[in-house]
Design a protein around this motif. Structure first.
Motif, PDB file in Angstrom:
ATOM      1  N   VAL A 301      10.502  51.186  20.197  1.00  0.00           N
ATOM      2  CA  VAL A 301       9.487  50.620  21.085  1.00  0.00           C
ATOM      3  C   VAL A 301       9.309  51.480  22.336  1.00  0.00           C
ATOM      4  N   ALA A 302      10.400  51.773  23.024  1.00  0.00           N
ATOM      5  CA  ALA A 302      10.312  52.546  24.263  1.00  0.00           C
ATOM      6  C   ALA A 302      11.507  53.470  24.367  1.00  0.00           C
ATOM      7  N   HIS A 303      11.230  54.770  24.484  1.00  0.00           N
ATOM      8  CA  HIS A 303      12.284  55.768  24.607  1.00  0.00           C
ATOM      9  C   HIS A 303      12.464  56.235  26.045  1.00  0.00           C
ATOM     10  N   GLU A 304      11.715  55.668  26.954  1.00  0.00           N
ATOM     11  CA  GLU A 304      11.888  56.031  28.358  1.00  0.00           C
ATOM     12  C   GLU A 304      11.403  54.882  29.232  1.00  0.00           C
ATOM     13  N   SER A 319       0.045  57.234  48.959  1.00  0.00           N
ATOM     14  CA  SER A 319       0.708  57.120  47.663  1.00  0.00           C
ATOM     15  C   SER A 319       1.131  58.491  47.140  1.00  0.00           C
ATOM     16  N   LEU A 320       2.373  58.577  46.655  1.00  0.00           N
ATOM     17  CA  LEU A 320       2.899  59.809  46.078  1.00  0.00           C
ATOM     18  C   LEU A 320       2.991  59.739  44.559  1.00  0.00           C
ATOM     19  N   ILE A 321       2.425  58.703  43.973  1.00  0.00           N
ATOM     20  CA  ILE A 321       2.578  58.456  42.532  1.00  0.00           C
ATOM     21  C   ILE A 321       1.383  58.997  41.760  1.00  0.00           C
ATOM     22  N   ASP A 322       1.659  59.644  40.647  1.00  0.00           N
ATOM     23  CA  ASP A 322       0.610  60.139  39.751  1.00  0.00           C
ATOM     24  C   ASP A 322       0.274  59.024  38.760  1.00  0.00           C
ATOM     25  N   TRP A 323      -0.591  58.107  39.178  1.00  0.00           N
ATOM     26  CA  TRP A 323      -0.924  56.956  38.344  1.00  0.00           C
ATOM     27  C   TRP A 323      -1.607  57.346  37.037  1.00  0.00           C
ATOM     28  N   PRO A 324      -2.513  58.325  37.003  1.00  0.00           N
ATOM     29  CA  PRO A 324      -3.099  58.731  35.708  1.00  0.00           C
ATOM     30  C   PRO A 324      -2.033  59.187  34.711  1.00  0.00           C
ATOM     31  N   ALA A 325      -1.013  59.908  35.190  1.00  0.00           N
ATOM     32  CA  ALA A 325       0.070  60.343  34.303  1.00  0.00           C
ATOM     33  C   ALA A 325       0.869  59.150  33.793  1.00  0.00           C
ATOM     34  N   LEU A 326       1.101  58.177  34.655  1.00  0.00           N
ATOM     35  CA  LEU A 326       1.834  56.983  34.228  1.00  0.00           C
ATOM     36  C   LEU A 326       1.063  56.220  33.153  1.00  0.00           C
ATOM     37  N   ARG A 328      -0.642  57.392  30.840  1.00  0.00           N
ATOM     38  CA  ARG A 328      -0.549  58.070  29.546  1.00  0.00           C
ATOM     39  C   ARG A 328       0.820  57.914  28.891  1.00  0.00           C
ATOM     40  N   LEU A 329       1.816  57.487  29.657  1.00  0.00           N
ATOM     41  CA  LEU A 329       3.151  57.315  29.091  1.00  0.00           C
ATOM     42  C   LEU A 329       3.177  56.129  28.127  1.00  0.00           C
ATOM     43  N   THR A 330       4.035  56.232  27.117  1.00  0.00           N
ATOM     44  CA  THR A 330       4.119  55.153  26.120  1.00  0.00           C
ATOM     45  C   THR A 330       5.329  54.256  26.331  1.00  0.00           C
ATOM     46  N   GLY A 331       6.170  54.583  27.301  1.00  0.00           N
ATOM     47  CA  GLY A 331       7.374  53.796  27.534  1.00  0.00           C
ATOM     48  C   GLY A 331       7.143  52.641  28.482  1.00  0.00           C
ATOM     49  N   THR A 332       8.207  52.254  29.164  1.00  0.00           N
ATOM     50  CA  THR A 332       8.190  51.092  30.044  1.00  0.00           C
ATOM     51  C   THR A 332       7.941  51.526  31.482  1.00  0.00           C
ATOM     52  N   LEU A 333       7.113  50.770  32.169  1.00  0.00           N
ATOM     53  CA  LEU A 333       6.864  50.995  33.586  1.00  0.00           C
ATOM     54  C   LEU A 333       7.429  49.817  34.368  1.00  0.00           C
ATOM     55  N   VAL A 334       8.336  50.094  35.297  1.00  0.00           N
ATOM     56  CA  VAL A 334       8.918  49.061  36.147  1.00  0.00           C
ATOM     57  C   VAL A 334       8.413  49.279  37.568  1.00  0.00           C
ATOM     58  N   ILE A 335       7.824  48.249  38.133  1.00  0.00           N
ATOM     59  CA  ILE A 335       7.223  48.352  39.466  1.00  0.00           C
ATOM     60  C   ILE A 335       7.973  47.433  40.423  1.00  0.00           C
ATOM     61  N   LEU A 336       8.478  48.017  41.499  1.00  0.00           N
ATOM     62  CA  LEU A 336       9.131  47.246  42.543  1.00  0.00           C
ATOM     63  C   LEU A 336       8.204  47.132  43.748  1.00  0.00           C
ATOM     64  N   MET A 337       8.304  46.036  44.441  1.00  0.00           N
ATOM     65  CA  MET A 337       7.526  45.803  45.675  1.00  0.00           C
ATOM     66  C   MET A 337       6.019  45.912  45.428  1.00  0.00           C
ATOM     67  N   GLY A 338       5.577  45.390  44.297  1.00  0.00           N
ATOM     68  CA  GLY A 338       4.172  45.557  43.956  1.00  0.00           C
ATOM     69  C   GLY A 338       3.386  44.296  43.704  1.00  0.00           C
ATOM     70  N   VAL A 339       3.922  43.134  44.089  1.00  0.00           N
ATOM     71  CA  VAL A 339       3.242  41.874  43.770  1.00  0.00           C
ATOM     72  C   VAL A 339       1.837  41.824  44.369  1.00  0.00           C
ATOM     73  N   GLY A 399       4.741  47.004  29.606  1.00  0.00           N
ATOM     74  CA  GLY A 399       5.046  47.712  28.374  1.00  0.00           C
ATOM     75  C   GLY A 399       5.385  46.783  27.235  1.00  0.00           C
ATOM     76  N   GLU A 400       5.474  47.359  26.045  1.00  0.00           N
ATOM     77  CA  GLU A 400       5.710  46.569  24.846  1.00  0.00           C
ATOM     78  C   GLU A 400       7.090  45.915  24.827  1.00  0.00           C
ATOM     79  N   VAL A 401       8.023  46.394  25.647  1.00  0.00           N
ATOM     80  CA  VAL A 401       9.359  45.782  25.665  1.00  0.00           C
ATOM     81  C   VAL A 401       9.289  44.341  26.141  1.00  0.00           C
ATOM     82  N   VAL A 402       8.249  43.988  26.862  1.00  0.00           N
ATOM     83  CA  VAL A 402       8.117  42.614  27.350  1.00  0.00           C
ATOM     84  C   VAL A 402       8.092  41.627  26.186  1.00  0.00           C
ATOM     85  N   ALA A 403       7.548  42.059  25.047  1.00  0.00           N
ATOM     86  CA  ALA A 403       7.391  41.169  23.896  1.00  0.00           C
ATOM     87  C   ALA A 403       8.528  41.292  22.891  1.00  0.00           C
ATOM     88  N   VAL A 404       9.556  42.085  23.199  1.00  0.00           N
ATOM     89  CA  VAL A 404      10.631  42.324  22.232  1.00  0.00           C
ATOM     90  C   VAL A 404      11.557  41.138  22.094  1.00  0.00           C
TER      91      VAL A 404
END
Length: 410
Positions: A301-304, A319-326, A328-339, A399-404
């Motif tokens: 499901v997720a390798h990263e 912002s220092l984050i490359d959101w377009p690159a994120l 495109r990733l197929t793994g899990t994205l964990v966001i802190l302080m983002g509500v 990410g898909e891990v939410v449904a695992v």
């Protein structure tokens, strides 16, 4: 001999010959402590467990692959006799008696001249527990006493005052995600020994109530900032208390270096000449999803997984984050302080190719009694946050891990 209690003593074995007869499970358990003591270990045994063999292969011990023979204990300071041959054990024990070598026997404690205590360690202290005599020995009770003492020293419930002057300084302690049981044993011990604790709002607050009455607890959110920025005021408070000769703990949520500004505090302390210890903590980025039944990685499901801060929106120039690159990733994205920014974050991820149906979970007050999990998708998460009144602190998992895992309970 069995009617008299054993005389406890600490052997200093650095550079001294220690002979171990037998390469089985007893040797496997005892060898690490002998090596840690700096002993020059000679193992005599025709065979050994894979772990013991690995110690010989790496040069940590010397292994002679043969049975015991007369003379093996010559010039030894200490011997562990643990072969499967009772006759060989008796002969080796007799040799030890003649040469005045203290011998432990795994097969017959009454015939031994030394016993191995149940030992444990806690920051500069070794706890060794012996049964008073061989008759009626209860190794399980001995180990239980050892465990109780060591655990008390480690978690701060058993506090022994220091009578020699301690070096003042600061410890940056990661308190973990919120559950007081998830702080490290070293962090809890340093808390118990502190004179001053400067605590974050997200630290394990329940631990503060356990501190001795003389400990000064300072809420970092209430430090009078005056003309200083908040972080500068905190740095100054750490420095001032340490310069007064106090032992200071900076108790932070999660890990000091994961969006915790720990390095800023370390730099300030270094510039002021204040010694600092950093104690890592369990990051909420991994522990909170796990507590809610979500693995950040899963086979097939997720390798990263990627951890980002959501405290500024994707379209914010800071912002220092490359959101377009994120996206495109197929793994899990964990966001802190983002509500409060999750709506714009979701829009950005979808605009750059992330499926609107990507599962999202928000875990509020993770690992605490108030923990709750709210599920959504990228397309619906902005509405769900408002409808469910999700408040910080909350960890967001995309990410898909939410449904695992099993479906969350209603």
């Amino acid at each position: 001999m069995a009617e008299h209690p054993a005389y406890p003593v600490g052997l200093r074995l650095t550079g001294r010959k220690v002979v171990v007869l037998g390469g089985g499970q007893v040797a496997q358990r005892r060898l690490p402590a002998l090596m840690a003591a700096g002993a020059d270990v000679l193992l005599v045994s025709p065979a050994a467990t894979p772990s013991v063999e690995a110690m010989a292969d790496t040069g940590e011990i010397t292994w002679e692959r043969r049975p015991y023979r007369e003379g093996d204990l010559e010039d030894a300071w200490y011997a562990l006799i643990a072969t499967s041959d009772p006759e060989a054990n008796a002969r080796a024990s007799a040799e030890g008696e003649r040469h005045r070598v203290w011998c432990v026997r795994s097969d017959d404690a009454d015939a031994a001249t030394a016993w191995t205590p149940a030992t444990g360690h806690s920051e500069g202290v070794t706890v060794a527990v012996l049964t008073t005599n061989a008759k009626g020995r209860d190794p399980r009770h001995t180990a239980a006493v050892r465990d109780a003492v060591v655990e008390g020293l480690r978690d701060g419930t058993l506090v022994a005052p220091h009578y020699r002057t301690r070096t003042p300084g600061v410890a940056l302690v990661g308190g973990g995600p919120g559950d007081p049981d998830l702080i490290t044993v070293r962090g809890r011990r340093l808390l118990a020994e502190a004179d001053v604790v400067i605590a974050d709002r997200l630290g394990p607050r329940d631990l503060l109530a356990e501190l001795p009455p003389h400990v000064e607890v300072i809420d970092a959110a209430k430090i009078p900032y005056g003309r200083f920025m908040a972080q500068e005021a905190i740095n100054n408070a750490l420095i001032e208390h340490a310069k007064q000769g106090r032992s200071v703990v900076r108790l932070k949520g999660g890990d000091p270096y994961v969006f915790g500004r720990g390095m800023e505090e370390l730099h300030a302390l270094a510039e002021a000449g204040i010694p600092c210890t950093v104690v890592p903590g369990i990051s909420s980025s991994i522990s909170v999803p796990g507590a809610a039944g979500i693995p950040v990685t899963h086979r097939g499901v997720a390798h990263e997984f990627t951890v980002v801060s959501g405290h500024v929106a994707p379209d914010d120039e800071r912002s220092l984050i490359d959101w377009p690159a994120l996206a495109r990733l197929t793994g899990t994205l964990v966001i802190l302080m983002g509500v409060d920014k999750i709506g714009r974050i979701a829009e950005t991820l979808m605009a750059h190719g992330k499926s609107p149906e990507t599962p999202v979970a928000l875990v509020q007050e993770g690992t605490t009694a108030a923990q709750r999990r709210v599920d959504a998708t990228l397309a619906t998460v902005a509405e769900v946050v408002v409808a469910e009144d999700v408040k910080p602190p909350a960890v967001i998992v995309v990410g898909e891990v939410v449904a695992v895992g099993p479906k969350p309970l209603a």
